[in-house]
Design a protein around this motif. Structure first.
Motif, PDB file in Angstrom:
ATOM      1  N   ILE A  19       0.792  -1.340  -0.037  1.00 50.30           N
ATOM      2  CA  ILE A  19      -0.035   0.025   0.051  1.00 50.30           C
ATOM      3  C   ILE A  19       0.971   1.357   0.127  1.00 50.30           C
ATOM      4  N   ALA A  20       2.055   1.272   0.622  1.00 50.85           N
ATOM      5  CA  ALA A  20       2.985   2.378   0.894  1.00 50.85           C
ATOM      6  C   ALA A  20       3.480   2.519  -0.427  1.00 50.85           C
ATOM      7  N   GLU A  21       3.784   1.599  -1.201  1.00 48.52           N
ATOM      8  CA  GLU A  21       4.414   1.767  -2.540  1.00 48.52           C
ATOM      9  C   GLU A  21       3.385   2.231  -3.634  1.00 48.52           C
ATOM     10  N   SER A  22       2.177   1.855  -3.621  1.00 50.60           N
ATOM     11  CA  SER A  22       1.203   2.460  -4.528  1.00 50.60           C
ATOM     12  C   SER A  22       0.831   3.820  -4.125  1.00 50.60           C
ATOM     13  N   LEU A  23       0.776   4.176  -2.839  1.00 48.12           N
ATOM     14  CA  LEU A  23       0.469   5.699  -2.482  1.00 48.12           C
ATOM     15  C   LEU A  23       1.788   6.638  -3.066  1.00 48.12           C
ATOM     16  N   ALA A  24       2.953   5.965  -2.618  1.00 46.10           N
ATOM     17  CA  ALA A  24       4.258   6.707  -3.154  1.00 46.10           C
ATOM     18  C   ALA A  24       4.321   7.174  -4.575  1.00 46.10           C
ATOM     19  N   GLN A  25       3.796   6.117  -5.243  1.00 46.07           N
ATOM     20  CA  GLN A  25       3.760   6.375  -6.641  1.00 46.07           C
ATOM     21  C   GLN A  25       2.681   7.508  -7.199  1.00 46.07           C
ATOM     22  N   GLY A 132      -9.927  13.225   6.397  1.00 46.29           N
ATOM     23  CA  GLY A 132      -9.283  12.025   5.970  1.00 46.29           C
ATOM     24  C   GLY A 132      -9.961  10.767   5.808  1.00 46.29           C
ATOM     25  N   TYR A 133      -9.165   9.589   5.526  1.00 44.44           N
ATOM     26  CA  TYR A 133      -9.659   8.363   5.431  1.00 44.44           C
ATOM     27  C   TYR A 133      -9.094   7.325   6.252  1.00 44.44           C
ATOM     28  N   PHE A 134      -9.886   6.604   6.842  1.00 39.40           N
ATOM     29  CA  PHE A 134      -9.291   5.308   7.772  1.00 39.40           C
ATOM     30  C   PHE A 134      -9.851   4.124   6.947  1.00 39.40           C
ATOM     31  N   ILE A 135      -8.890   3.325   6.869  1.00 36.48           N
ATOM     32  CA  ILE A 135      -8.962   1.917   6.420  1.00 36.48           C
ATOM     33  C   ILE A 135      -8.253   0.868   7.022  1.00 36.48           C
ATOM     34  N   SER A 136      -9.375  -0.133   7.669  1.00 40.53           N
ATOM     35  CA  SER A 136      -8.676  -1.515   8.286  1.00 40.53           C
ATOM     36  C   SER A 136      -8.592  -2.387   7.312  1.00 40.53           C
ATOM     37  N   ASP A 206      -1.990  -5.289  -5.886  1.00 41.97           N
ATOM     38  CA  ASP A 206      -3.277  -5.109  -6.135  1.00 41.97           C
ATOM     39  C   ASP A 206      -4.010  -4.464  -5.049  1.00 41.97           C
ATOM     40  N   LEU A 207      -3.751  -4.689  -3.884  1.00 44.29           N
ATOM     41  CA  LEU A 207      -4.536  -4.157  -2.674  1.00 44.29           C
ATOM     42  C   LEU A 207      -4.081  -2.661  -2.513  1.00 44.29           C
ATOM     43  N   GLY A 208      -2.846  -2.413  -3.054  1.00 40.93           N
ATOM     44  CA  GLY A 208      -2.311  -1.066  -3.042  1.00 40.93           C
ATOM     45  C   GLY A 208      -3.250  -0.428  -4.152  1.00 40.93           C
ATOM     46  N   GLU A 209      -3.690  -0.842  -5.156  1.00 36.83           N
ATOM     47  CA  GLU A 209      -4.340  -0.301  -6.233  1.00 36.83           C
ATOM     48  C   GLU A 209      -5.615   0.090  -5.677  1.00 36.83           C
ATOM     49  N   ILE A 210      -6.341  -0.874  -4.871  1.00 37.72           N
ATOM     50  CA  ILE A 210      -7.718  -0.763  -4.477  1.00 37.72           C
ATOM     51  C   ILE A 210      -7.625   0.568  -3.643  1.00 37.72           C
ATOM     52  N   VAL A 211      -6.623   0.532  -2.608  1.00 36.89           N
ATOM     53  CA  VAL A 211      -6.622   1.813  -1.698  1.00 36.89           C
ATOM     54  C   VAL A 211      -6.471   3.110  -2.306  1.00 36.89           C
ATOM     55  N   VAL A 212      -5.585   3.081  -3.409  1.00 32.25           N
ATOM     56  CA  VAL A 212      -5.485   4.259  -4.159  1.00 32.25           C
ATOM     57  C   VAL A 212      -6.975   4.753  -5.000  1.00 32.25           C
ATOM     58  N   LEU A 214      -9.735   4.073  -3.796  1.00 33.50           N
ATOM     59  CA  LEU A 214     -10.720   4.373  -2.815  1.00 33.50           C
ATOM     60  C   LEU A 214     -10.393   6.078  -2.397  1.00 33.50           C
ATOM     61  N   PHE A 215      -8.988   6.260  -2.371  1.00 30.97           N
ATOM     62  CA  PHE A 215      -8.991   7.652  -2.083  1.00 30.97           C
ATOM     63  C   PHE A 215      -9.169   8.554  -3.154  1.00 30.97           C
ATOM     64  N   LYS A 216      -9.125   7.990  -4.275  1.00 22.10           N
ATOM     65  CA  LYS A 216      -9.358   9.006  -5.551  1.00 22.10           C
ATOM     66  C   LYS A 216     -10.869   9.057  -5.869  1.00 22.10           C
ATOM     67  N   LEU A 217     -11.793   8.463  -5.295  1.00 19.34           N
ATOM     68  CA  LEU A 217     -13.021   8.248  -5.490  1.00 19.34           C
ATOM     69  C   LEU A 217     -13.794   9.485  -4.760  1.00 19.34           C
ATOM     70  N   ASN A 218     -14.561  10.169  -5.328  1.00 20.08           N
ATOM     71  CA  ASN A 218     -15.330  11.216  -4.912  1.00 20.08           C
ATOM     72  C   ASN A 218     -15.761  10.919  -3.540  1.00 20.08           C
ATOM     73  N   PRO A 219     -15.470  11.704  -2.465  1.00 16.30           N
ATOM     74  CA  PRO A 219     -15.806  11.470  -0.948  1.00 16.30           C
ATOM     75  C   PRO A 219     -17.303  11.197  -0.717  1.00 16.30           C
ATOM     76  N   ARG A 220     -18.137  11.836  -1.853  1.00 17.67           N
ATOM     77  CA  ARG A 220     -19.762  11.517  -1.332  1.00 17.67           C
ATOM     78  C   ARG A 220     -19.913  10.148  -1.544  1.00 17.67           C
ATOM     79  N   THR A 221     -19.108   9.275  -2.240  1.00 22.71           N
ATOM     80  CA  THR A 221     -19.502   8.055  -2.261  1.00 22.71           C
ATOM     81  C   THR A 221     -18.414   7.179  -1.515  1.00 22.71           C
ATOM     82  N   LEU A 222     -19.109   6.214  -0.676  1.00 23.00           N
ATOM     83  CA  LEU A 222     -18.235   5.296   0.244  1.00 23.00           C
ATOM     84  C   LEU A 222     -18.452   3.894   0.037  1.00 23.00           C
ATOM     85  N   PRO A 223     -17.604   3.246  -0.363  1.00 25.80           N
ATOM     86  CA  PRO A 223     -17.486   1.880  -0.501  1.00 25.80           C
ATOM     87  C   PRO A 223     -17.001   1.118   1.042  1.00 25.80           C
ATOM     88  N   SER A 224     -17.955   0.857   1.680  1.00 27.15           N
ATOM     89  CA  SER A 224     -17.593   0.687   3.305  1.00 27.15           C
ATOM     90  C   SER A 224     -16.958  -0.594   3.592  1.00 27.15           C
TER      91      SER A 224
END
Length: 236
Positions: A19-25, A132-136, A206-212, A214-224
């Motif tokens: 996840i850190a690598e995907s975010l760093a990109q 911000g955004y919290f993910i478990s 792949d999981l890093g890509e999912i996190v990215v 999520l963070f790029k999605l308009n914040p009005r929409t939440l895949p919880s």
């Protein structure tokens, strides 16, 4: 996303590192925690040098609330903000309840479940400031029980339910909350050594890509709650 800051527990390897690598990109700076300072420093150095972002490693055992709170405070002092928090640190002990040791039960629950609580408890005020955004990182084991998984199932069922309740607590405060529930992932979990035999599994990027995403999605929409599984596991 460029210039934002992520705080990732268990970030020195496996899913957290991916996840850190995907975010760093995407130009996101990171704070990575690990149980040892050496591992945290090694991972932070690798990411900062490869992607030209700032990355800080901090020793913090998520079973210790004071250690997690200190790490969050250091992260906010160093970067001035925390935009994303990923509660990823986890472990597993497996075996029949007849054989499971009390100490093993406590380590799994304290790390996988209490560690998630300590992480959001420590960072919620910082996340409210940045909207911000919290993910478990839960698991498919957070909905599907199996023999020998009593401690792990209990911890991940707990993480799934806990995170969904936190989502309801915080969404009116401008903080989005999601839990990601992966199936088999190619990591070092439970003594595995990732290699070609794991090609069918979910990869950490792949999981890093999912996190990215999520963070790029308009914040009005939440895949919880997001279930993720290998598309073609080996036939049994």
């Amino acid at each position: 996303m460029r210039g934002k800051v992520a705080f990732i527990t268990g970030g020195s390897k496996g899913i957290g590192y991916g996840i850190a690598e995907s975010l760093a990109q995407e130009g996101v700076h990171s704070v990575l925690t690990s149980r040892t300072q050496a591992n945290a420093d090694k991972a932070a150095k690798a990411i900062s040098e490869k992607y030209k972002v700032k990355c800080l490693g901090i020793e913090a055992d998520v079973r210790d609330y004071k250690a997690v709170k200190s790490a969050v405070d250091r992260a906010e002092d160093a970067f001035g903000q925390i935009d994303y928090v990923i509660a990823n640190a986890g472990l597993g002990h497996f075996g029949s309840v007849e054989d499971l040791k009390v100490e093993q039960w406590q380590e799994v629950i304290d790390t996988n479940l209490s560690g998630v609580f300590y992480t959001i408890k420590s960072s919620v005020e910082a996340l409210k400031k940045t909207k911000g955004y919290f993910i478990s990182i839960s698991s498919l084991a957070g909905e599907n029980f199996f023999a020998g998984g009593s401690a792990y199932n209990a911890s991940k069922f707990g993480v799934t339910g806990f995170t969904q309740a936190v989502m309801l607590d915080l969404r009116q405060k401008g903080v989005n909350v999601s839990t990601i529930m992966p199936g088999s992932v190619s990591t070092y979990f439970n003594g595995n050594e990732p290699d070609d035999k794991d090609a069918w599994k979910i990869q950490i990027e792949d999981l890093g890509e999912i996190v990215v995403d999520l963070f790029k999605l308009n914040p009005r929409t939440l895949p919880s709650k997001i279930e993720v599984r290998p598309s073609q596991p080996p036939k049994k």
